[in-house]
Design an enzyme around this catalytic site. Structure first.
Site, PDB file in Angstrom:
ATOM      1  CD  GLU A 108     -24.421  41.506  46.042  1.00  0.00           C
ATOM      2  OE1 GLU A 108     -24.096  41.874  44.891  1.00  0.00           O
ATOM      3  OE2 GLU A 108     -24.944  40.411  46.306  1.00  0.00           O
ATOM      4  CG  HIS A 146     -21.062  34.568  44.640  1.00  0.00           C
ATOM      5  ND1 HIS A 146     -22.323  34.998  44.286  1.00  0.00           N
ATOM      6  CD2 HIS A 146     -21.267  33.521  45.478  1.00  0.00           C
ATOM      7  CE1 HIS A 146     -23.225  34.241  44.873  1.00  0.00           C
ATOM      8  NE2 HIS A 146     -22.615  33.338  45.612  1.00  0.00           N
ATOM      9  CG  ASP A 156     -21.283  37.139  41.591  1.00  0.00           C
ATOM     10  OD1 ASP A 156     -21.446  35.926  41.383  1.00  0.00           O
ATOM     11  OD2 ASP A 156     -21.663  37.693  42.635  1.00  0.00           O
TER      12      ASP A 156
END
Length: 234
Positions: A108, A146, A156
């Site tokens: 992330e 993603h 994303d």
């Protein structure tokens, strides 16, 4: 000591030269069917801050997590052991394979998707990718967004992410330079991994999001060039 409710077997982080801050999430499980990481999936958090993202990724309510989180200032946190299955990818597929969580490491990036990724953050990501790719023998074409494995559902790391920067360092597969016939667009996309059952419009938007985020309008020869890469090894 692990956080309350965190199983003991996830209380020891994997060793990396980057020395991530260990911030264990309870949201994980074993990788299924003996699978090991073959992909690295990049995300943006779409939250206001890294601290807000940490709170959510460690909240047992939403049941989401990732292996790593990189702040805008380059700070690196590890939430789940690489050997374990974090819950970051959700429904989707890549090269016809599902259960991406069991096949991947999730990273992330602290970004809301509407602004460039900072230099400290990209530098930390490059170091992390280099270590992960070497440790798990993951090739450049195993680094995906993603949006690549969940077309139409996720966007994303988004159009502001600098894929070319990673490509130039062999930290992601390069964009191709030869254009095939237009009639082979979907077939070529499937060979490159885009096997999800989506319509032509979503397929084009998804591929552009990764390779040509500035592109508009109907299918263009440059859209084929983005996919003109050596075939995936079998």
């Amino acid at each position: 000591m692990p956080a309350a409710g965190t199983p003991v077997r996830s209380a020891v982080p994997s060793t990396t030269e980057l020395s991530p801050i260990w911030h264990p999430s309870p949201n994980f499980g074993p990788r299924r069917d003996g699978l090991k990481p073959a992909l690295i999936v990049l995300h943006y958090t779409a939250m206001e801050s890294a601290s807000a993202a940490l709170e959510r990724l460690c909240d047992p309510g939403p049941e989401v997590s990732a292996h790593y989180l990189i702040g805008r200032n380059g700070v690196l946190w590890q939430l789940v052991r690489e050997e374990d299955r974090a819950w970051h990818a959700g429904a989707g597929e890549w090269h016809g394979q599902t259960d991406i969580n069991s096949r991947s490491i999730g990273v992330e990036l602290d970004n809301q998707g509407d602004h460039p990724f900072s230099e400290p953050q990209m530098n930390a990501l490059e170091q992390l990718l280099s270590k992960l790719m070497r440790r798990w023998s993951i090739p450049p074409d195993g680094i995906i967004g993603h949006s690549d494995m969940a077309p139409g559902r996720k966007t994303d790391p988004g159009p502001r992410f600098d894929w070319q920067r990673l490509e130039l360092q062999s930290l992601a597969a390069p964009t191709g330079t030869e254009a095939p016939s237009e009639t082979t667009f979907r077939e070529l996309a499937q060979v490159r991994g885009y096997t999800a059952d989506v319509d032509d419009d979503i397929l084009l938007k998804t591929i552009r999001l990764r390779h040509r985020p500035w592109a508009k309008g109907p299918l263009h020869p440059d859209d084929f060039k983005a996919l003109a890469l050596p075939p995936h090894p079998t």
